[in-house]
Motif scaffolding. Structure first.
Motif, short mmCIF file in Angstrom:
data_model
loop_
_atom_site.label_atom_id
_atom_site.label_comp_id
_atom_site.label_asym_id
_atom_site.label_seq_id
_atom_site.Cartn_x
_atom_site.Cartn_y
_atom_site.Cartn_z
N HIS A 53 30.69 38.14 43.14
CA HIS A 53 31.27 37.15 42.22
C HIS A 53 30.55 37.18 40.87
CE1 HIS A 53 33.10 34.49 45.62
NE2 HIS A 53 33.92 35.47 45.26
N LYS A 54 29.22 37.26 40.92
CA LYS A 54 28.45 37.27 39.68
C LYS A 54 28.78 38.50 38.84
CE LYS A 54 25.40 35.58 36.88
NZ LYS A 54 25.68 34.32 36.14
N ILE A 55 28.91 39.65 39.50
CA ILE A 55 29.27 40.89 38.77
C ILE A 55 30.65 40.74 38.13
CG2 ILE A 55 29.83 43.33 39.06
CD1 ILE A 55 27.70 43.41 41.30
N LEU A 56 31.60 40.21 38.88
CA LEU A 56 32.96 40.04 38.36
C LEU A 56 33.04 38.99 37.25
CD1 LEU A 56 35.14 40.21 41.61
CD2 LEU A 56 34.81 41.98 39.89
N SER A 57 32.04 38.11 37.18
CA SER A 57 32.05 37.08 36.15
C SER A 57 31.93 37.67 34.74
CB SER A 57 30.92 36.08 36.38
OG SER A 57 29.65 36.63 36.06
N PHE A 58 31.45 38.92 34.65
CA PHE A 58 31.31 39.57 33.35
C PHE A 58 32.60 40.27 32.92
CE2 PHE A 58 26.99 39.34 35.07
CZ PHE A 58 26.34 38.70 34.02
N THR A 59 33.64 40.18 33.73
CA THR A 59 34.93 40.75 33.38
C THR A 59 35.95 39.63 33.23
OG1 THR A 59 35.79 40.97 35.65
CG2 THR A 59 34.37 42.72 34.83
N SER A 60 37.12 39.94 32.70
CA SER A 60 38.19 38.96 32.61
C SER A 60 38.76 38.70 34.00
CB SER A 60 39.30 39.46 31.69
OG SER A 60 39.98 40.56 32.29
N ILE A 61 39.40 37.56 34.19
CA ILE A 61 40.01 37.26 35.48
C ILE A 61 41.12 38.26 35.79
CG2 ILE A 61 41.64 35.60 34.48
CD1 ILE A 61 40.01 35.52 38.00
N LYS A 62 41.77 38.79 34.75
CA LYS A 62 42.80 39.79 34.96
C LYS A 62 42.21 41.04 35.62
CE LYS A 62 46.36 42.46 32.51
NZ LYS A 62 46.97 42.77 31.19
N SER A 63 41.04 41.48 35.13
CA SER A 63 40.37 42.64 35.72
C SER A 63 39.89 42.33 37.13
CB SER A 63 39.19 43.07 34.86
OG SER A 63 39.63 43.50 33.58
N ALA A 64 39.42 41.10 37.34
CA ALA A 64 38.96 40.71 38.67
C ALA A 64 40.10 40.75 39.68
CB ALA A 64 38.34 39.31 38.61
N ILE A 65 41.28 40.29 39.26
CA ILE A 65 42.44 40.32 40.15
C ILE A 65 42.83 41.75 40.50
CG2 ILE A 65 44.92 39.82 40.27
CD1 ILE A 65 44.39 37.30 38.65
N GLN A 66 42.68 42.66 39.55
CA GLN A 66 43.05 44.06 39.80
C GLN A 66 42.18 44.71 40.87
OE1 GLN A 66 42.74 45.54 35.77
NE2 GLN A 66 44.93 45.24 35.37
N THR A 67 40.99 44.16 41.14
CA THR A 67 40.14 44.73 42.19
C THR A 67 40.73 44.48 43.58
OG1 THR A 67 38.77 42.72 42.44
CG2 THR A 67 38.08 44.35 40.79
N SER A 68 41.71 43.57 43.68
CA SER A 68 42.30 43.26 44.99
C SER A 68 43.04 44.46 45.59
CB SER A 68 43.25 42.07 44.88
OG SER A 68 44.33 42.36 44.01
N SER A 69 43.34 45.46 44.76
CA SER A 69 44.05 46.65 45.25
C SER A 69 43.09 47.71 45.80
CB SER A 69 44.90 47.25 44.14
OG SER A 69 44.09 47.69 43.06
N LEU A 70 41.79 47.47 45.69
CA LEU A 70 40.82 48.48 46.13
C LEU A 70 40.82 48.67 47.64
CD1 LEU A 70 37.77 47.60 43.83
CD2 LEU A 70 39.41 49.47 43.55
N SER A 71 40.81 47.56 48.37
CA SER A 71 40.78 47.62 49.83
C SER A 71 41.06 46.23 50.38
CB SER A 71 39.41 48.12 50.32
OG SER A 71 38.42 47.15 50.05
N SER A 72 41.17 46.14 51.70
CA SER A 72 41.40 44.83 52.32
C SER A 72 40.22 43.91 52.09
CB SER A 72 41.65 45.01 53.82
OG SER A 72 40.55 45.66 54.44
N ARG A 73 39.02 44.48 51.99
CA ARG A 73 37.81 43.68 51.72
C ARG A 73 37.91 42.96 50.39
NH1 ARG A 73 33.75 40.73 50.87
NH2 ARG A 73 31.61 41.47 50.77
N TRP A 74 38.54 43.60 49.41
CA TRP A 74 38.60 43.06 48.06
C TRP A 74 39.85 42.22 47.80
CZ3 TRP A 74 35.00 43.64 44.09
CH2 TRP A 74 33.89 44.45 44.42
N ARG A 75 40.76 42.17 48.75
CA ARG A 75 42.06 41.57 48.50
C ARG A 75 41.98 40.11 48.04
NH1 ARG A 75 45.24 43.25 53.13
NH2 ARG A 75 45.13 45.22 51.99
#
Length: 235
Positions: free
Chosen positions: A25-47
């Motif tokens: 969460h802390k790492i993703l805080s340095f990106t936009s929420i749009k970019s954070a949402i895009q990580t949901s396609s990486l794997s089921s862990r990230w969904r």
């Protein structure tokens, strides 16, 4: 297995996915929420990782239909998770008072502790402080407007004094405000320690009075030319 040789696994472990959730969460805080949402396609862990983030970075600059995007974000977000830090940025052509009100109502209802609002456009905004800025949890607040270029006006107007009992740090930049019973805009922020006023304008007065028992760090810079005097009563 032959001596001196090590057999590598067919699938390498995803070391980032193995990190603790709060660190991700802390790492993703340095990106936009749009970019954070895009990580949901990486794997089921990230969904669903982004849905429990206590950090949100929302900007209308890269989101053409921000109102629809906002509805999606907060409909999908885990509503049981409080906010820690929220960074909002509005650019010309993407702002509405109703949208700002909805966003602020949401983050305040989720006990946000740090809030940064940047409004970069050519119109004035009267923030509805009496309705919105009564948070019991907010500790850090930064409001940044812009020079509208019209009659020496800045884009953010504080219609009344802030009333934030937990606030310790306040930064106002390109903001206009009124005197509040000769005590300034922060008299009701009883725990305020750090105050920065930059490119500020006092409405209907040629002086500014800051009377506060706890302010220990004060920065005043680029006050409007109509300001004749600043009176400070502080430790």
């Amino acid at each position: 297995m032959e001596s001196g040789h090590c057999k590598l696994p067919k699938i390498m472990n995803d070391r980032l996915s193995m990190l603790p959730l709060d660190l991700i969460h802390k790492i993703l805080s340095f990106t936009s929420i749009k970019s954070a949402i895009q990580t949901s396609s990486l794997s089921s862990r990230w969904r669903s990782i982004w849905t429990s983030m206590p950090y949100l970075n929302l900007s209308t600059h890269h989101v053409p239909r921000f109102s629809e995007f906002f509805n999606h974000v907060f409909a999908a977000r885990n509503d049981q998770i409080d906010m820690y830090s929220v960074d909002l940025c509005f650019v010309p052509g993407t702002f509405s008072h109703a949208l700002l009100k909805r966003v602020l109502e949401y983050v305040f209802s989720h006990n946000v502790q740090q809030l940064t609002v940047t409004c970069l456009f050519d119109e004035k905004i009267d923030l509805p402080l009496s309705q919105l800025f009564r948070s019991q949890s907010l500790r850090y607040l930064s409001l940044t407007g812009s020079d509208t270029g019209f009659l020496d006006a800045y884009s953010i107007v504080l219609a009344s004094a802030l009333e934030l009992p937990a606030l310790t740090t306040l930064h106002l930049d390109y903001v206009m405000f009124y005197e509040d019973n000769d005590a300034g805009p922060v008299s009701k922020c009883v725990n305020l320690k750090n105050l920065t006023l930059s490119h500020f304008m006092v409405l209907k007065s040629r002086s500014l009075t800051l009377c506060h028992p706890r302010i220990s760090n004060l920065i005043l810079e680029n006050g409007h030319w109509t300001l004749d005097a600043v009176n400070v009563v502080a430790p």
